[in-house]
Design a protein around this motif. Structure first.
Motif, PDB file in Angstrom:
ATOM      1  N   VAL A 260       1.015   5.663   2.669  1.00 61.34           N
ATOM      2  CA  VAL A 260       0.486   5.422   3.805  1.00 61.34           C
ATOM      3  C   VAL A 260       0.320   6.648   4.920  1.00 61.34           C
ATOM      4  O   VAL A 260       1.993   6.750   5.107  1.00 61.34           O
TER       5      VAL A 260
ATOM      6  N   VAL B  31      -2.761   0.261  -4.678  1.00 63.49           N
ATOM      7  CA  VAL B  31      -2.161  -0.750  -4.191  1.00 63.49           C
ATOM      8  C   VAL B  31      -0.973  -1.382  -5.302  1.00 63.49           C
ATOM      9  O   VAL B  31      -1.997  -1.541  -6.283  1.00 63.49           O
TER      10      VAL B  31
ATOM     11  N   ILE C 236       1.113  -1.224   0.357  1.00 69.74           N
ATOM     12  CA  ILE C 236      -0.183  -0.315  -0.075  1.00 69.74           C
ATOM     13  C   ILE C 236       0.801   1.064   0.074  1.00 69.74           C
ATOM     14  O   ILE C 236       1.699   1.302   1.597  1.00 69.74           O
TER      15      ILE C 236
ATOM     16  N   SER D 175      -7.314   1.684   0.703  1.00 70.08           N
ATOM     17  CA  SER D 175      -6.029   2.508   1.099  1.00 70.08           C
ATOM     18  C   SER D 175      -6.859   4.156  -0.088  1.00 70.08           C
ATOM     19  O   SER D 175      -6.463   5.196   0.741  1.00 70.08           O
TER      20      SER D 175
ATOM     21  N   ALA E  14      -4.179   6.150   1.067  1.00 70.03           N
ATOM     22  CA  ALA E  14      -3.238   6.434   0.952  1.00 70.03           C
ATOM     23  C   ALA E  14      -2.967   6.188  -0.994  1.00 70.03           C
ATOM     24  O   ALA E  14      -3.397   6.738  -1.017  1.00 70.03           O
TER      25      ALA E  14
END
Ligand code: ADP
Ligand code: ASP
Ligand code: MG
Length: 410
Positions: free
Chosen positions: A271, A335, A268, A327, A332
């Motif tokens: 973050v 992925v 991810i 995410s 974030a």
């Protein structure tokens, strides 16, 4: 009953065809004639379990787990009946049983059931009648009388559990190699047989990919102190004894090298670096019953950092879906994933008291130009994730670097 009960487990390759079943029958009869009571646990013939799972997957992508257990448990029912017949043919008396018939009671977790009780009275009665008892490995029954299975490689667990309740003199795992080796002999030609290894090391090796024993069976053996002898079905030689740690074991820094190729890496990106974020991510993943293995997170200098972790390849699609949802929720950066990874690990209780082990492992990889993508360490193991295509070379390089093929001690 004789004084000694010996539990012998024979794996799939050892009973792959009729000639091999006859060979196993001879070994069992020989053990009986030597004055022992013998309880035999058998796996399904050759690749039967894989073939049965393959059939199920031709019918549906998503087989109900209860029905899957009903299906795969038939494999062991075939081998135990055939072995009993082969023993009769040699003039000894034998009787075969399913897991349910010998009272192997499990919880309801189909495909990975846990044994909650074994009522071994039926086995003891048959041994008293001087019969050889053959038990179908890998299976039990829950309290609703539904057939359950104990996870892949579960015949090992059947054998250890029976050895425990019967207070057996020994628990032999008869397989297609001479014992536990310093690495998979199919990958490393000069891998050496280990004479004696502790439960802890064997548990780690098995969990990290050495397929020779099911990790859960070692956990069980360790808990109840059941000594295990891993040996070949095709020779009379002594194999590997797995037991509690003894002093001399500490001198061995690295006992073995293991390889897994069935994990995938998920990252991810970007973050946010705030308290509670990791908890949120891994709670969501755990809710989906996904087992996360390695986790790597670096320091963030800009308030955000990448978070990478590995999961079983089978769970990758499920993981990507959850990771994308999280995410988005935590804002974030998205992925990414990589299926082409392998995890190579070294295990040894001597690592507790020796330094420089990790450096030596990394050097072995560096000398072959193999890039390390992730690292994790614990008291008695070090694992590195590398590109899948380098996995086997990495095992060979590390095995050679620690001198495992030659004399013990490195
Ligand atoms: P069985 O059918 O008897 O249960 P498995 O095929 O499950 O046997 O396990 C035996 C195989 O495990 C061996 O043929 C070997 O290639 C593999 N293996 C992997 N790592 C090791 C190791 N460290 N020592 C011995 N065997 C290993
Ligand atoms: N036949 C089962 C399997 O292939 C159980 C075993 O062999 O131990 O996993
Ligand atoms: Mg096996």
């Amino acid at each position: 009953m004789s004084k000694r009960i010996i539990v012998q487990k024979y794996g799939g390759t050892s009973v792959a065809d009729v000639d091999r079943i006859k060979n196993v029958a001879k070994r069992v009869v020989k053990t009986k004639k030597a004055g022992n009571d013998v309880v035999v646990v058998v796996s399904a013939l050759g690749d039967t379990t894989d073939e049965l799972i393959g059939l199920a997957l031709q019918v549906t992508n998503n087989p109900p787990e209860r029905e899957l257990d009903m299906l795969v448990s038939t494999g062991e029912q075939v081998s135990c009946a055939l072995l009993a017949m082969a023993i009769h043919e040699l003039g000894e008396s034998a009787i075969s049983f399913t897991g349910a018939q010998v009272g192997i009671i499990t919880d309801n977790s189909f495909t990975k059931a846990r044994i909650i009780d074994i009522n071994a009275r039926r086995i003891v009665d048959e041994l008293k009648k001087k019969r050889i008892v053959i038990v179908a490995g890998f299976q039990g029954v829950n309290l609703n009388q539904d057939i359950t299975t104990l996870g892949r490689g579960g015949s090992n667990l059947t054998a250890v559990a029976l050895a425990k309740v019967l207070k057996a003199y020994s628990c032999e795992m008869n397989t297609d190699v001479e014992g536990v080796f310093t690495a998979d002999p199919r990958i490393v030609r000069d891998a050496r047989k280990i004479d004696r290894i502790s439960y802890e090391e064997m548990f780690e090796l098995a969990s990290l990919g050495a397929q020779v024993l099911q990790p859960r069976s070692i956990e069980f053996a360790m808990k109840f102190g059941v000594p295990i002898h891993v040996r070949s079905s095709f020779s009379e030689r002594t194999g590997t004894i797995i037991s509690r740690e003894v002093r001399a074991m500490e001198d061995i820094v690295v006992s073995g090298v293991a390889l897994t190729k069935n994990e995938a890496k998920v990252t991810i990106c970007d973050v946010p670096d705030r308290p509670g974020i990791a908890a949120k991510i891994f709670r969501e993943i755990a809710k989906q019953d996904i087992n996360v293995d390695m986790i790597v997170q670096n320091v963030s200098r800009t308030g955000a950092t990448d978070m990478s972790f590995t999961v079983p390849e089978n769970d990758l699609n499920k993981t990507i879906k959850v990771a994308k949802d999280i995410s988005a929720k935590i804002r974030a950066g998205g992925v990414i994933f990589d299926k082409d990874i392998a995890k190579v690990s070294i295990v040894g209780i001597g690592m507790r008291s020796h330094s420089g082990v990790a450096a030596k492992m990394f050097e072995a990889l560096a000398e072959k130009g193999i890039n390390i993508e992730m690292i994790s360490t614990s008291e008695i193991k070090i694992s590195c994730v590398v590109g899948k295509k380098y996995g086997e070379d990495a095992v060979r390089a590390i095995h050679a670097k620690f001198g495992l093929g030659k004399k013990r001690n490195s």
